[in-house]
Design an enzyme around this catalytic site. Structure first.
Site, PDB file in Angstrom:
ATOM      1  N   GLN A 237       0.975  -1.152   0.151  1.00 40.89           N
ATOM      2  CA  GLN A 237       0.021   0.021   0.049  1.00 40.89           C
ATOM      3  C   GLN A 237       1.022   1.139   0.140  1.00 40.89           C
ATOM      4  O   GLN A 237       0.393   2.307  -0.259  1.00 40.89           O
ATOM      5  CB  GLN A 237      -0.990  -0.140   1.233  1.00 40.89           C
ATOM      6  N   ARG A 384      -9.639  -0.188   7.115  1.00 37.72           N
ATOM      7  CA  ARG A 384     -10.705   0.811   6.516  1.00 37.72           C
ATOM      8  C   ARG A 384     -10.999   1.907   7.352  1.00 37.72           C
ATOM      9  O   ARG A 384     -12.195   2.338   7.685  1.00 37.72           O
ATOM     10  CB  ARG A 384     -11.777   0.118   6.039  1.00 37.72           C
ATOM     11  N   CYS A 385      -9.957   2.631   7.982  1.00 38.49           N
ATOM     12  CA  CYS A 385     -10.275   3.950   8.624  1.00 38.49           C
ATOM     13  C   CYS A 385      -8.787   4.596   8.835  1.00 38.49           C
ATOM     14  O   CYS A 385      -7.855   4.068   8.902  1.00 38.49           O
ATOM     15  CB  CYS A 385     -10.691   3.423  10.106  1.00 38.49           C
ATOM     16  N   GLU A 760     -13.235   5.592   3.996  1.00 36.50           N
ATOM     17  CA  GLU A 760     -13.100   5.200   5.247  1.00 36.50           C
ATOM     18  C   GLU A 760     -14.403   5.598   6.026  1.00 36.50           C
ATOM     19  O   GLU A 760     -14.591   4.672   7.205  1.00 36.50           O
ATOM     20  CB  GLU A 760     -11.971   5.086   5.836  1.00 36.50           C
TER      21      GLU A 760
END
Lengths: 806, 284
Positions: A237, A384-385, A760
């Site tokens: 990522q 996902r935050c 997110e």
């Protein structure tokens, strides 16, 4: 004289720029099975690596016998810590300032830990050899509970640092203690709470779970001994950060390392960190002289790569009798597992958890976080935050609900009474953040109206009466959440990872015929960057999005950036894209003026062209200008049309949203039916409404999973109990409810196009919303707090303990 | 998740398959749809040298209805159980239960024979076949024999079938009256947290015949005769249903797992059974 120009709106529409629901350009290849993922990479002579992993959660490794395994036909090498030690690679630094074993060095600290790395002709030979490696373990006492880990006589997990009193984030007070992080004013907060009319206090656990991307982690490492260049294709990522870290720990010069992230099948934070598989593949390629592929399977992904959450959050919130919040006190026991391998900006060992005052004007607050080692897999990534933001949102949104019960006040009204007001922005929070913008009351009112909130409460009351009369066994719950995120890390002045500032970048080249290529320091894992960043550019430079190629992920070609996670791509790289576009336009203006034989100031931008002020029929399109930049000698202007921008954001962005969930609970079976879910998101300027909607749907579905059933659990011996998709809950379309999406639009005042990021938000807001709905269903029977996940048996247990089973 | 090495065989007759089993002994296993065996092989929990695939045996792939008798070949897929109209007219509960197994992709490959022969307590069809009082035909080196579904299961993965026998078909008689299959599961594709199969026949207002079976609530399917007996001869009133549920819950012995603790499983087993009885009664 140019031909007749089409009207402005028609020309703007042709660009498919900002605000257009442009179809995702990535989908053609993904929906046809033609993506190019790590495991699609095949190279001549490529070998395969596979791990011997520990069956124990805590054990001494007395010996490793590889003789039989090496005899398996096709096996080339088996690496152990002893082989890596001379290279200094048996341990590696983590992103959180700790270090982590690459291969077991004398002991193992969690089930599934990497012990040896088998390199073979194919996966089959490697798997056969893994079975034949004989490891002699001596079991040690296991501790999986972070509170027990801090007891005086708890087993010493990290013998390597047992005597070290100072960690990466300050003093350590116990052999299993990692750090204490404090924010806010302790004395003032405790004083406010002790004098308050009403105080709500609760322990709120946000359980351990896992991002579980559909594509697991993996890489192909190829050391070319002729030119000395190492290339690693991997599920990264943050490819540039990986290159720098790889150079620092391997000693290979950074220009001799090329990191490539090909298509990535979801990341959700799981692919931010550096894993032993990457290091071992690189070493194995150096040793064997041929490319080495390592791709973990699903069980390995769930057992050994980065988990998320596992925060025990104790909250105290105080208010006046009429519901004005006066203070928030919070303490977190953070279970980091065997190594502190969190992926947070270096100065923030608990991420941005200090956003836990949420959407509320809370004048006084204090937060402390204790990080603790246990015999569990390392991680603690932002699933996902943005860093620990979903934990923070969950704490405050649960505390608000519990406070509303204490006050005997409607929780929607309590929120509205305490929201930061529109005119208070920019707002300085008690725990140190400057919220850039917001209009919470408008969003909240719109949401309550959209779902007919008073009508829902009336229905709920009727259902409750029917339940009490024995006419139904189903209770109705209404879940409310108003969340504020903090994303877009971040300003270099306080955000870095291992000393790398968290800016991001974009480089644009306009081709002679008026099409373009843009490269960014980020990397899409499904977010649709190739679609949306081209749209930002289309609006900035007047070239149709369809004529712009977007590339990311190859460190030899893309400009340096810190990658994609924490909803930072749009706030940071999106800003860099707009700024680079503006540089292109500035040069284009001079070229246009020259071509039109007027002064630079006498032309003005008009969608896709510069036109002479007051004479719109005299213009040069971006296409004309691009061609001229390559074929005309223009005095004082270099040929070509290119620009690069490195953007250091002045602040974070603060997306927010108002979510309302309605569900029905079968008190006998514990099953839940999500009747409706309304999600209003304010992500500032909306680049592609269709992609936003897709992101919200996906994020809400992950939130549903986390809140209702998804977890990573261990038994007392440290055996991981959810290592397959049979037991680790991933919802299918069948379990996924219908979502109603909505929006308000409060642009970020400091972002070039006002965008804030959205990927997110639905996870941050969704989890408390589903959970609050479950709690709300049982509120009238006296339930205050019950830990997630709210799966069938835990919901059944709530009903059972409340006496609802007769 | 890679199995050890093995030889693959694809015989075209039951006789040939049995011969392979006899020849290779302990190191051989037959494979039908493979949804249980292949994961076990990949986890290296099933270690075998010879895999004998039954896909090539056409004799095992048909559904035959003759008068009141139904015979289903072991290699008939769950999908075919759902799609076959003749079967539906004889025993509609089979379609209702099969629709609650896994998902369409799995059902295109998963077979009835594999489902009932493997002895996995999580499988739905063993309980259903006990409810239907079905009979299994197994063929071995000494010929064929029939075993009642109700006496086939000994413990988890242990059955009356000998290692050198192959389960070739499943037979039962047409069932009139009401039926229901109730299954609680965590998500699509999951095994049951608790499941119940119920068949009820009525004459006038009275129950004349009843059959009950429970799935994934012990290490074998449970077919409590005392629970069925509590319904027969009654008007299927609340007291009789409660008696049947109590008898059934007393007969099960669930284990704690990720689906929940024993206390919860016993409770929802009762809930699933009660719902199945009520729905079957309404259809009878």
């Amino acid at each position: 004289m140019n031909e007749m120009a089409p009207p402005k709106t028609e020309r703007a529409a042709a660009l498919k720029g900002l605000g257009t629901s442009r179809k995702r350009v990535e989908d053609a290849r993904f929906t046809q099975g033609k993506g190019n993922y790590v495991d699609d990479i095949k190279m001549a002579g490529m070998l395969f690596g596979d791990f011997v992993r520990s069956p124990y959660a805590h054990a001494r490794v007395k010996s490793i016998d590889t003789e039989k395994a090496l005899a398996v036909p096709g096996v080339h090498a088996i690496l152990t810590a002893a082989d890596l030690e001379p290279l200094g690679l048996h341990w590696m630094p983590t992103l959180a300032g700790d270090k982590q074993m690459v291969l077991a060095d004398g002991k193992v600290l969690f089930q599934g830990q990497e012990v040896a790395f088998v390199v073979a002709d194919d996966r089959y030979a490697a798997a056969d050899a893994v079975e034949l490696v004989v490891v002699d373990y001596e079991e040690l006492p296991v501790v999986v509970d972070p509170f027990k880990a801090q007891e005086e006589d708890a087993p010493v997990l990290r013998e390597d640092i047992a005597d070290q009193k100072e960690g990466a984030h300050g003093p350590r007070r116990h052999h299993n203690h990692i750090f204490t992080w404090e924010q806010g004013d302790k004395d003032a907060t405790e004083a406010v709470i002790s004098e308050a009319d009403v105080v709500a206090e609760e322990m709120v656990y946000y359980h351990r779970t896992h991002p579980c991307p559909l594509e697991t982690c993996g890489c192909v490492a190829s050391m070319d001994k002729v030119n000395g260049k190492l290339t690693v294709w991997g599920t990264f990522q943050a490819p540039h950060a990986v290159r720098t870290v790889a150079s620092l720990i391997s000693g290979i010069a950074e220009h001799n390392i090329r990191i490539v992230s090909p298509d990535i099948g979801g990341g959700f934070g799981n692919k931010v960190g550096v894993y032993p598989g990457y290091i071992c593949s690189i070493v194995a390629s150096i040793v064997t002289g041929v490319p080495v592929k390592w791709v973990e399977d699903r069980m390995e992904n769930l057992m050994a790569t980065a988990f998320a959450r596992d925060y025990w959050m104790k909250g105290r919130i105080s208010a006046t009798k009429d519901g004005r919040i006066t203070g928030l006190w919070a303490h977190v026991t953070a279970d980091h597992g065997a190594f502190d391998a969190c992926a947070d900006p270096t100065k923030f060992p608990a991420g941005f958890f200090n956003i836990c005052t949420g959407s509320y004007d809370i004048p006084t607050a204090y937060l402390s976080v204790d990080g603790v080692y246990t015999n569990k897999a390392p991680g603690g990534v932002a699933y996902r935050c943005s860093f620990r933001v979903t934990e923070a949102a969950y704490l405050i949104e649960r505390m608000i609900e519990i406070l509303a019960i204490e006050l005997d006040m409607d929780a929607a009204e309590l929120r509205a009474k305490n929201f930061i007001k529109k005119e208070q922005f920019p707002y300085q929070s008690a725990l140190g953040w400057e919220y850039d913008s917001g209009d919470y009351h408008t969003a909240w009112d719109k949401a309550l109206k959209a779902v007919d909130y008073p009508g829902l409460r009336k229905q709920q009351a009727e259902r409750l009466e029917a339940f009490k009369r024995g006419e139904t066994r189903k209770l109705m719950g209404i879940g409310l959440t108003h969340f504020t995120e903090i994303v877009g890390a971040g300003p270099v002045k306080n955000c870095d990872i291992l000393g790398l500032g968290m800016f991001d970048s974009c480089e644009i080249r306009i081709h002679p015929t008026g099409s373009a290529i843009a490269r960014l320091g980020t990397i899409s894992q499904g977010q649709g960057h190739a679609t949306t960043f081209a749209q930002i550019l289309a609006t900035e430079i007047g070239i149709p999005a369809d004529d712009i190629t977007l590339e990311e992920g190859d460190t030899d070609t893309a400009p340096y950036g810190l990658g994609t996670y924490g909803s930072r791509s749009t706030p940071v790289a999106g800003a860099a894209t707009a700024m680079a576009g503006r540089k292109i336009r500035a040069k284009a203006q001079m070229i246009a003026a020259y071509l039109l034989e007027v002064h630079d100031d006498d032309v003005e931008w008009d969608v896709d062209r510069f036109a002479v002020k007051g004479a719109p029929e005299r213009f040069k399109t971006m296409k004309d200008i691009a061609f001229a930049s390559y074929n005309q000698a223009i005095p004082g202007i270099e040929p070509g049309l290119e620009a690069v921008s490195y953007y250091d954001p002045p602040n974070m962005t603060y997306p927010f949203g108002a979510y309302i969930c309605v569900l029905d609970i079968d008190v006998d079976s514990g099953e839940v039916d999500i009747r409706s879910f309304y999600a209003l998101d304010d992500c500032g300027t909306r680049i592609n409404p269709m992609i936003i909607e897709g992101q919200v749907h996906g994020g809400l579905t992950e939130a549903l999973a986390i809140a209702m059933a998804q977890e990573i659990t261990y038994d007392d011996l440290g055996n991981m109990k959810n290592a397959t998709l049979m037991d680790f809950y991933l919802p299918t379309s069948w379990e996924t409810p219908h979502y109603t999406t909505d929006h308000t639009e409060t642009p970020s005042p400091h972002h070039p196009i006002g965008a804030k990021g959205v990927g997110e938000s639905p996870n941050v807001g969704g989890v408390p919303c589903f959970s609050n709905a479950v709690h709300d269903a049982f509120k009238s029977f006296g339930l205050k707090q019950s830990h997630m996940p709210h799966d069938h048996w835990r919901i059944w247990k709530i009903a059972h303990d409340l006496g609802l089973h007769g | 998740m890679i199995p050890g090495s093995f030889d693959y065989h694809r015989p075209d007759s039951v006789g040939a398959a049995v011969k392979l089993l006899v020849d290779f002994g302990d190191g051989a296993r037959v494979i039908a749809g493979g949804h249980s065996l292949i994961p076990m092989m990949k986890l290296r929990m099933a270690d075998l040298d010879h895999l004998i695939d039954l896909q090539g045996i056409n004799d095992l792939k048909s559904i035959t209805v003759s008068g009141a008798n139904v015979t289903i070949g072991a290699m008939v897929t769950q999908h075919e159980l759902i799609a076959n109209e003749a079967l539906f007219s004889m025993a509609p509960i089979v379609r209702e239960a099969a629709l609650q197994i896994a998902d369409p992709q799995v059902r295109y490959v998963g077979t009835l024979g594999g489902n009932v022969a493997n002895g996995d307590p999580g499988n739905d069809m063993p309980g259903l076949m006990q409810c239907l009082d079905a009979s299994y035909t197994v063929v071995g080196p000494n010929g064929s024999r029939d075993i009642a579904a109700r006496s086939f299961y000994e413990a988890a993965y242990f059955t009356e079938r000998q290692d050198d026998e192959i389960l070739t078909s499943i037979s039962f008689k047409s069932k009139k009256g009401g039926y229901a299959y109730e299954k609680q599961k965590r998500k699509i594709g999951d095994y049951a947290t608790a499941a119940s199969a119920v068949l009820i026949e009525k004459d006038g207002g009275n129950c004349t015949a009843a059959s009950i079976a429970m799935t994934n609530l012990s290490d074998t399917p449970v077919c409590p005769q005392e629970a069925a007996a509590a319904l027969i001869g009654t008007a299927l009133d609340e007291a009789s249903i409660s008696a049947a549920v109590t008898a059934a819950v007393n007969a099960i012995d669930p284990a704690e797992d990720n689906r929940g603790p024993v206390e919860f499983k016993k409770y929802v087993a009762g809930i699933m059974l009660r719902r199945a009885i009520e729905r079957a009664t309404a259809r009878a």
